[in-house]
Design a protein around this motif. Sequence first.
Motif, PDB file in Angstrom:
ATOM      1  N   ASN A  24       0.821  -1.214   0.000  1.00 48.51           N
ATOM      2  CA  ASN A  24       0.000   0.000   0.000  1.00 48.51           C
ATOM      3  C   ASN A  24       0.855   1.265   0.000  1.00 48.51           C
ATOM      4  OD1 ASN A  24      -2.524   1.187  -0.222  1.00 48.51           O
ATOM      5  ND2 ASN A  24      -2.645   1.560   1.959  1.00 48.51           N
ATOM      6  N   THR A  25       1.956   1.220  -0.737  1.00 47.89           N
ATOM      7  CA  THR A  25       2.812   2.397  -0.865  1.00 47.89           C
ATOM      8  C   THR A  25       2.744   2.927  -2.293  1.00 47.89           C
ATOM      9  OG1 THR A  25       4.762   1.080  -1.424  1.00 47.89           O
ATOM     10  CG2 THR A  25       4.430   1.629   0.908  1.00 47.89           C
ATOM     11  N   MET A  26       3.010   4.214  -2.412  1.00 45.61           N
ATOM     12  CA  MET A  26       3.010   4.862  -3.713  1.00 45.61           C
ATOM     13  C   MET A  26       4.383   5.440  -4.002  1.00 45.61           C
ATOM     14  SD  MET A  26      -0.607   6.924  -3.863  1.00 45.61           S
ATOM     15  CE  MET A  26      -0.446   7.714  -2.271  1.00 45.61           C
ATOM     16  N   ASN A  27       4.684   5.576  -5.277  1.00 43.55           N
ATOM     17  CA  ASN A  27       5.841   6.333  -5.728  1.00 43.55           C
ATOM     18  C   ASN A  27       5.315   7.723  -6.049  1.00 43.55           C
ATOM     19  OD1 ASN A  27       7.595   4.091  -5.660  1.00 43.55           O
ATOM     20  ND2 ASN A  27       6.788   3.414  -7.612  1.00 43.55           N
ATOM     21  N   ILE A  28       5.780   8.722  -5.304  1.00 40.35           N
ATOM     22  CA  ILE A  28       5.247  10.070  -5.430  1.00 40.35           C
ATOM     23  C   ILE A  28       6.338  11.015  -5.913  1.00 40.35           C
ATOM     24  CG2 ILE A  28       4.248  12.006  -4.157  1.00 40.35           C
ATOM     25  CD1 ILE A  28       3.077   9.947  -2.219  1.00 40.35           C
ATOM     26  N   ILE A  29       6.009  11.829  -6.902  1.00 42.22           N
ATOM     27  CA  ILE A  29       6.910  12.888  -7.369  1.00 42.22           C
ATOM     28  C   ILE A  29       6.346  14.203  -6.871  1.00 42.22           C
ATOM     29  CG2 ILE A  29       7.854  14.089  -9.362  1.00 42.22           C
ATOM     30  CD1 ILE A  29       7.605  11.476 -10.915  1.00 42.22           C
ATOM     31  N   VAL A  30       7.200  14.984  -6.213  1.00 46.38           N
ATOM     32  CA  VAL A  30       6.771  16.280  -5.694  1.00 46.38           C
ATOM     33  C   VAL A  30       7.589  17.366  -6.379  1.00 46.38           C
ATOM     34  CG1 VAL A  30       6.483  17.731  -3.656  1.00 46.38           C
ATOM     35  CG2 VAL A  30       6.197  15.257  -3.461  1.00 46.38           C
ATOM     36  N   PHE A  31       6.908  18.216  -7.146  1.00 48.46           N
ATOM     37  CA  PHE A  31       7.550  19.382  -7.745  1.00 48.46           C
ATOM     38  C   PHE A  31       7.510  20.501  -6.710  1.00 48.46           C
ATOM     39  CE2 PHE A  31       8.187  18.126 -12.126  1.00 48.46           C
ATOM     40  CZ  PHE A  31       7.374  17.018 -12.220  1.00 48.46           C
ATOM     41  N   ASP A  36       7.547  25.702   0.872  1.00 48.04           N
ATOM     42  CA  ASP A  36       6.750  25.583   2.091  1.00 48.04           C
ATOM     43  C   ASP A  36       5.739  24.442   2.003  1.00 48.04           C
ATOM     44  OD1 ASP A  36       5.886  26.413   4.692  1.00 48.04           O
ATOM     45  OD2 ASP A  36       4.139  27.328   3.730  1.00 48.04           O
ATOM     46  N   ILE A  37       4.937  24.427   0.975  1.00 46.53           N
ATOM     47  CA  ILE A  37       3.910  23.390   0.843  1.00 46.53           C
ATOM     48  C   ILE A  37       4.537  22.063   0.412  1.00 46.53           C
ATOM     49  CG2 ILE A  37       1.854  22.685  -0.449  1.00 46.53           C
ATOM     50  CD1 ILE A  37       1.135  25.706  -0.537  1.00 46.53           C
ATOM     51  N   GLY A  38       5.434  22.117  -0.558  1.00 46.18           N
ATOM     52  CA  GLY A  38       6.067  20.895  -1.047  1.00 46.18           C
ATOM     53  C   GLY A  38       6.811  20.140   0.035  1.00 46.18           C
ATOM     54  N   SER A  39       7.502  20.855   0.914  1.00 45.73           N
ATOM     55  CA  SER A  39       8.249  20.185   1.986  1.00 45.73           C
ATOM     56  C   SER A  39       7.307  19.500   2.970  1.00 45.73           C
ATOM     57  CB  SER A  39       9.155  21.179   2.711  1.00 45.73           C
ATOM     58  OG  SER A  39       8.395  22.195   3.338  1.00 45.73           O
ATOM     59  N   ILE A  41       4.367  18.216   2.112  1.00 49.90           N
ATOM     60  CA  ILE A  41       3.875  17.034   1.401  1.00 49.90           C
ATOM     61  C   ILE A  41       4.922  15.927   1.436  1.00 49.90           C
ATOM     62  CG2 ILE A  41       3.224  16.136  -0.871  1.00 49.90           C
ATOM     63  CD1 ILE A  41       1.924  18.909  -1.368  1.00 49.90           C
ATOM     64  N   VAL A  42       6.184  16.296   1.232  1.00 53.41           N
ATOM     65  CA  VAL A  42       7.278  15.318   1.288  1.00 53.41           C
ATOM     66  C   VAL A  42       7.319  14.651   2.664  1.00 53.41           C
ATOM     67  CG1 VAL A  42       9.797  15.060   1.317  1.00 53.41           C
ATOM     68  CG2 VAL A  42       8.697  16.371  -0.503  1.00 53.41           C
ATOM     69  N   ALA A  43       7.283  15.454   3.712  1.00 56.75           N
ATOM     70  CA  ALA A  43       7.340  14.911   5.075  1.00 56.75           C
ATOM     71  C   ALA A  43       6.181  13.968   5.360  1.00 56.75           C
ATOM     72  CB  ALA A  43       7.360  16.058   6.094  1.00 56.75           C
ATOM     73  N   LYS A  51       7.401   6.168  -1.259  1.00 51.82           N
ATOM     74  CA  LYS A  51       8.682   6.483  -1.896  1.00 51.82           C
ATOM     75  C   LYS A  51       8.534   7.840  -2.558  1.00 51.82           C
ATOM     76  CE  LYS A  51       9.466   1.626  -2.732  1.00 51.82           C
ATOM     77  NZ  LYS A  51       9.493   0.568  -3.738  1.00 51.82           N
ATOM     78  N   VAL A  52       9.441   8.770  -2.237  1.00 48.23           N
ATOM     79  CA  VAL A  52       9.300  10.149  -2.708  1.00 48.23           C
ATOM     80  C   VAL A  52      10.479  10.542  -3.589  1.00 48.23           C
ATOM     81  CG1 VAL A  52       9.090  12.561  -2.020  1.00 48.23           C
ATOM     82  CG2 VAL A  52       8.007  10.782  -0.637  1.00 48.23           C
TER      83      VAL A  52
END
Length: 82
Positions: A24-31, A36-39, A41-43, A51-52
Motif C-alpha cells: 500500500n505504498t506509492m511512488n510520489i513525485i513532488v515538484f 513551504d507546501i512541497g516540503s 507534502i514530502v514529510a 517512496k518520494v
Amino acid sequence: MKAASFDWLARGIRTHRSHDMETNTMNIIVFGATGDIGSRIVAEALQRGHKVTAVTRNEAAFAKLPDGVTPVAVNLNDADKV
C-alpha cells in the motif's frame, strides 16, 4: 493554527505502475519539494511510508531534503526533461 490534514495524499492517484498493492505504498513525485507546501507534502508522504522523488530547480536545494528522498534537479522549462 491547526495543522493541515493531508488525508487526500492517501487517496492520491494510483496506477499499477505507481502503487504497490502489497505494501500500500506509492511512488510520489513532488515538484517544488523544498518550498513551504512541497516540503510538508514530502514529510507527510515519507511518514506514511511512500517512496518520494523530489524535483527541484537546482542541486543546491538537495541539502534541504530529508533522508529517504530521491532528489532530481530539472530545468522545468525543458518539457523533454520533465
